[in-house]
Design an enzyme around this catalytic site. Structure first.
Site, PDB file in Angstrom:
ATOM      1  N   TYR A 175     -20.106  -9.237 -42.722  1.00 15.38           N
ATOM      2  CA  TYR A 175     -20.856  -9.415 -41.471  1.00 15.38           C
ATOM      3  C   TYR A 175     -22.067  -8.493 -41.367  1.00 15.38           C
ATOM      4  O   TYR A 175     -22.583  -8.302 -40.278  1.00 15.38           O
ATOM      5  CB  TYR A 175     -19.975  -9.052 -40.259  1.00 15.38           C
ATOM      6  CG  TYR A 175     -18.591  -9.612 -40.210  1.00 15.38           C
ATOM      7  CD1 TYR A 175     -18.369 -10.988 -40.162  1.00 15.38           C
ATOM      8  CD2 TYR A 175     -17.488  -8.758 -40.147  1.00 15.38           C
ATOM      9  CE1 TYR A 175     -17.078 -11.481 -40.065  1.00 15.38           C
ATOM     10  CE2 TYR A 175     -16.196  -9.252 -40.049  1.00 15.38           C
ATOM     11  CZ  TYR A 175     -16.000 -10.618 -40.010  1.00 15.38           C
ATOM     12  OH  TYR A 175     -14.731 -11.099 -39.903  1.00 15.38           O
ATOM     13  N   CYS A 214     -16.834  -5.552 -58.587  1.00 16.61           N
ATOM     14  CA  CYS A 214     -17.887  -6.221 -59.364  1.00 16.61           C
ATOM     15  C   CYS A 214     -18.595  -7.307 -58.563  1.00 16.61           C
ATOM     16  O   CYS A 214     -18.502  -8.505 -58.878  1.00 16.61           O
ATOM     17  CB  CYS A 214     -17.277  -6.800 -60.639  1.00 16.61           C
ATOM     18  SG  CYS A 214     -16.454  -5.518 -61.580  1.00 16.61           S
ATOM     19  N   GLU A 215     -19.219  -6.899 -57.492  1.00 17.10           N
ATOM     20  CA  GLU A 215     -20.024  -7.788 -56.640  1.00 17.10           C
ATOM     21  C   GLU A 215     -21.170  -6.951 -56.091  1.00 17.10           C
ATOM     22  O   GLU A 215     -20.947  -5.806 -55.684  1.00 17.10           O
ATOM     23  CB  GLU A 215     -19.212  -8.287 -55.425  1.00 17.10           C
ATOM     24  CG  GLU A 215     -17.954  -9.048 -55.733  1.00 17.10           C
ATOM     25  CD  GLU A 215     -18.194 -10.474 -56.193  1.00 17.10           C
ATOM     26  OE1 GLU A 215     -19.264 -11.038 -55.887  1.00 17.10           O
ATOM     27  OE2 GLU A 215     -17.309 -11.011 -56.879  1.00 17.10           O
ATOM     28  N   TYR A 266      -9.908  -4.765 -38.089  1.00 18.73           N
ATOM     29  CA  TYR A 266     -10.448  -5.676 -39.103  1.00 18.73           C
ATOM     30  C   TYR A 266     -10.906  -4.912 -40.348  1.00 18.73           C
ATOM     31  O   TYR A 266     -11.928  -5.228 -40.952  1.00 18.73           O
ATOM     32  CB  TYR A 266     -11.593  -6.532 -38.513  1.00 18.73           C
ATOM     33  CG  TYR A 266     -11.158  -7.252 -37.265  1.00 18.73           C
ATOM     34  CD1 TYR A 266     -10.231  -8.270 -37.338  1.00 18.73           C
ATOM     35  CD2 TYR A 266     -11.626  -6.873 -36.011  1.00 18.73           C
ATOM     36  CE1 TYR A 266      -9.781  -8.915 -36.189  1.00 18.73           C
ATOM     37  CE2 TYR A 266     -11.182  -7.504 -34.858  1.00 18.73           C
ATOM     38  CZ  TYR A 266     -10.256  -8.527 -34.958  1.00 18.73           C
ATOM     39  OH  TYR A 266      -9.810  -9.158 -33.820  1.00 18.73           O
ATOM     40  N   GLU A 323      -6.394 -11.051 -24.654  1.00 19.85           N
ATOM     41  CA  GLU A 323      -5.959 -10.824 -26.045  1.00 19.85           C
ATOM     42  C   GLU A 323      -6.907  -9.876 -26.780  1.00 19.85           C
ATOM     43  O   GLU A 323      -7.573 -10.272 -27.725  1.00 19.85           O
ATOM     44  CB  GLU A 323      -5.958 -12.156 -26.809  1.00 19.85           C
ATOM     45  CG  GLU A 323      -5.147 -13.260 -26.207  1.00 19.85           C
ATOM     46  CD  GLU A 323      -5.527 -14.628 -26.779  1.00 19.85           C
ATOM     47  OE1 GLU A 323      -6.438 -14.726 -27.622  1.00 19.85           O
ATOM     48  OE2 GLU A 323      -4.901 -15.606 -26.361  1.00 19.85           O
ATOM     49  N   PRO A 324      -7.011  -8.630 -26.367  1.00 18.16           N
ATOM     50  CA  PRO A 324      -7.956  -7.727 -27.029  1.00 18.16           C
ATOM     51  C   PRO A 324      -7.447  -7.250 -28.387  1.00 18.16           C
ATOM     52  O   PRO A 324      -6.240  -7.087 -28.578  1.00 18.16           O
ATOM     53  CB  PRO A 324      -8.025  -6.545 -26.064  1.00 18.16           C
ATOM     54  CG  PRO A 324      -6.659  -6.512 -25.450  1.00 18.16           C
ATOM     55  CD  PRO A 324      -6.223  -7.949 -25.326  1.00 18.16           C
ATOM     56  N   GLY A 325      -8.358  -7.030 -29.289  1.00 18.82           N
ATOM     57  CA  GLY A 325      -8.018  -6.450 -30.591  1.00 18.82           C
ATOM     58  C   GLY A 325      -8.894  -5.230 -30.832  1.00 18.82           C
ATOM     59  O   GLY A 325      -8.500  -4.078 -30.602  1.00 18.82           O
ATOM     60  N   ARG A 326     -10.138  -5.517 -31.223  1.00 25.14           N
ATOM     61  CA  ARG A 326     -11.070  -4.467 -31.635  1.00 25.14           C
ATOM     62  C   ARG A 326     -11.205  -3.331 -30.623  1.00 25.14           C
ATOM     63  O   ARG A 326     -11.201  -2.156 -30.983  1.00 25.14           O
ATOM     64  CB  ARG A 326     -12.447  -5.126 -31.834  1.00 25.14           C
ATOM     65  CG  ARG A 326     -13.506  -4.229 -32.430  1.00 25.14           C
ATOM     66  CD  ARG A 326     -14.878  -4.904 -32.358  1.00 25.14           C
ATOM     67  NE  ARG A 326     -14.860  -6.254 -32.868  1.00 25.14           N
ATOM     68  CZ  ARG A 326     -15.102  -6.616 -34.126  1.00 25.14           C
ATOM     69  NH1 ARG A 326     -15.397  -5.691 -35.012  1.00 25.14           N
ATOM     70  NH2 ARG A 326     -15.072  -7.884 -34.487  1.00 25.14           N
TER      71      ARG A 326
HETATM   72  C1  LIG Z   1      -7.510 -16.150 -30.573  1.00 26.66           C
HETATM   73  C2  LIG Z   1      -7.994 -14.748 -30.663  1.00 26.66           C
HETATM   74  N1  LIG Z   1      -7.685 -13.893 -29.678  1.00 26.66           N
HETATM   75  C3  LIG Z   1      -8.080 -12.603 -29.716  1.00 26.66           C
HETATM   76  C4  LIG Z   1      -8.838 -12.114 -30.753  1.00 26.66           C
HETATM   77  C5  LIG Z   1      -9.244 -10.668 -30.734  1.00 26.66           C
HETATM   78  O1  LIG Z   1     -10.603 -10.498 -30.703  1.00 26.66           O
HETATM   79  P1  LIG Z   1     -11.222  -9.026 -30.565  1.00 26.66           P
HETATM   80  O2  LIG Z   1     -10.635  -8.207 -31.638  1.00 26.66           O
HETATM   81  O3  LIG Z   1     -12.674  -9.234 -30.724  1.00 26.66           O
HETATM   82  O4  LIG Z   1     -10.839  -8.522 -29.204  1.00 26.66           O
HETATM   83  C6  LIG Z   1      -9.208 -12.968 -31.789  1.00 26.66           C
HETATM   84  C7  LIG Z   1     -10.057 -12.480 -32.883  1.00 26.66           C
HETATM   85  O5  LIG Z   1     -10.814 -13.128 -33.493  1.00 26.66           O
HETATM   86  C8  LIG Z   1      -8.770 -14.322 -31.747  1.00 26.66           C
HETATM   87  O6  LIG Z   1      -9.076 -15.169 -32.731  1.00 26.66           O
END
Ligand SMILES: Cc1ncc(COP(=O)(O)O)c(C=O)c1O
Length: 395
Positions: free
Chosen positions: A321, A347-348, A376, A278-281
């Protein structure tokens, strides 16, 4: 300069097609997120090639822009979602219910109902009460559903504490000591089918000793679960593959992807499992920039501030972060280097993009690009102070 960026005739060009960002700005109210879809496609293909045979579910929380989802779908990617809103977004761009894995720690009754009605591929279950809720709904509806148990292996991946998810102290996943209870719940009924095991240890993994340790730990649970449940065939290794925000070339990341895949394949060499990730970043972070405009150069006896028209409302990662993002002017002018705090209009005092950052001298009216804003960034933005959202443009 970072890969895919260069100055030509003093203008910042970006992306696989060397686009002059400034030339696009007239069409939009600034600030603007620009995304390079081709770059995302090339990252996905690199990952697909490296992780042969593994089903890739893009974690769309990183960036749910419709054109990004459409492109990934055409390349054979599936999606990991964490809300009913994300399920509906996935369907709206043409994903099938069987392309969807549903993760997340707080699934509501109506979100679970939606998953049943659509018959999505898999719900990754995060707790015993969630499992009880899913079983109850399956009995009310007299409908089956496939689930994976997300287990929490209590492993440290040495990332920022706010994005670590695989430790006992984190709210995520089922503690391994509660696995027997989950097994009993599943064996007491027939509609909820155990399809596999999942884990996600957190985001921005830079080294894989913790990941490897967790895979080995959960592999033995996976094998014991298979004794009770012949349907338990999938192993979802989660997301979390990290990138380097401070480095200029992407070699380290390709190498890291290779190491990551070697660990996965060597751990499961002797096991029959359908692997999922499940890649995102890693897929999208480099493929976005946030372009914003300098409103004021504010000099005090102590500091020089670049006050931008964009801040934590559009990009909260530095405030949240202490994340690093490189910042480049769109116009490369001759002049002295300065040291600035790049701050937003909110305003922070936590509303900054960078502190004590060396930069070419800037003036009011200049534009700057904040790099690596594909993940993100806009997906975590808010309308705090009722500031307008940034535009989002796919190049
Ligand atoms: C359940 C789950 N899968 C996958 C991801 C994707 O993570 P990343 O973007 O670090 O690959 C996240 C992100 O927090 C997540 O909560």
């Amino acid at each position: 300069l970072k890969k895919h960026f260069k100055y030509e005739n003093g203008k910042l060009l970006w992306g696989l097609q060397s686009i002059d960002l400034q030339s696009y700005l007239n069409n939009y109210h600034n600030p603007v997120y620009f995304y390079d879809i081709q770059l995302i496609a090339s990252r996905f293909l690199e990952m697909k090639n490296q992780l042969r045979g593994v089903d890739i579910f893009y974690a769309m929380k990183a960036n749910p822009h419709i054109d990004i989802l459409k492109k990934l779908k055409t390349l054979g990617c599936k999606v990991d979602v964490v809300s009913g809103g994300e399920i509906n977004r996935a369907l709206s761009v043409g994903f099938f219910p069987q392309d969807i894995v549903f993760s997340g720690v707080g699934k509501t009754i109506s979100e679970i109902n939606l998953a049943f009605d659509l018959q999505i591929l898999q719900i990754n279950v995060e707790s015993l009460p969630e499992l009880e809720r899913i079983i109850k709904i399956s009995q009310q509806k007299n409908k089956p559903i496939s689930i994976a148990l997300r287990l929490n292996p209590n492993v440290d991946i040495k990332t920022h504490p706010y994005i670590a998810t695989g430790l006992q102290e984190n709210k995520f996943g089922i503690d391994i000591s509660q696995l027997d209870q989950a097994i009993n719940l599943l064996r007491s009924q027939t509609l909820v089918e155990l399809a596999g095991v999942s884990l996600h240890l957190g985001s921005q993994m830079q080294e894989f000793s913790g990941f490897q340790q967790a895979l080995l730990k959960l592999k033995s649970d996976f094998l014991s679960l298979q004794k009770y449940f012949p349907t338990c065939k999938k192993f979802d290794v989660g997301g979390g593959l990290g990138i380097r925000y401070e480095e200029t070339d992407l070699e380290w990341e390709s190498q890291s992807l290779q190491n990551y895949s070697e660990i996965i394949f060597s751990t499961f060499r002797d096991v029959k499992a359908q692997l999922q990730t499940e890649p995102g970043r890693w897929l999208v972070a480099h493929a976005g920039v946030l372009v914003c405009q300098v409103q004021y150069i504010k000099q005090t006896p102590f500091k020089e501030f670049v006050v931008l028209d964009s801040g934590m409302n559009h990009l909260i990662r530095p405030a949240f972060y202490q994340a690093f993002h490189q910042i480049l002017p769109l116009q490369q002018k001759n002049g002295p280097e300065k040291v600035y705090d790049f701050v937003g209009p909110i305003c922070e005092s936590s509303d900054f993009f960078a502190k004590n950052r060396k930069s070419l001298e800037l003036r009011s009216g200049d534009f700057v690009a904040v790099l690596d804003c594909g993940a993100y960034a806009s997906s975590m933005s808010s309308i705090y102070n009722l500031k307008d959202p940034a535009a989002e443009v796919c190049l």
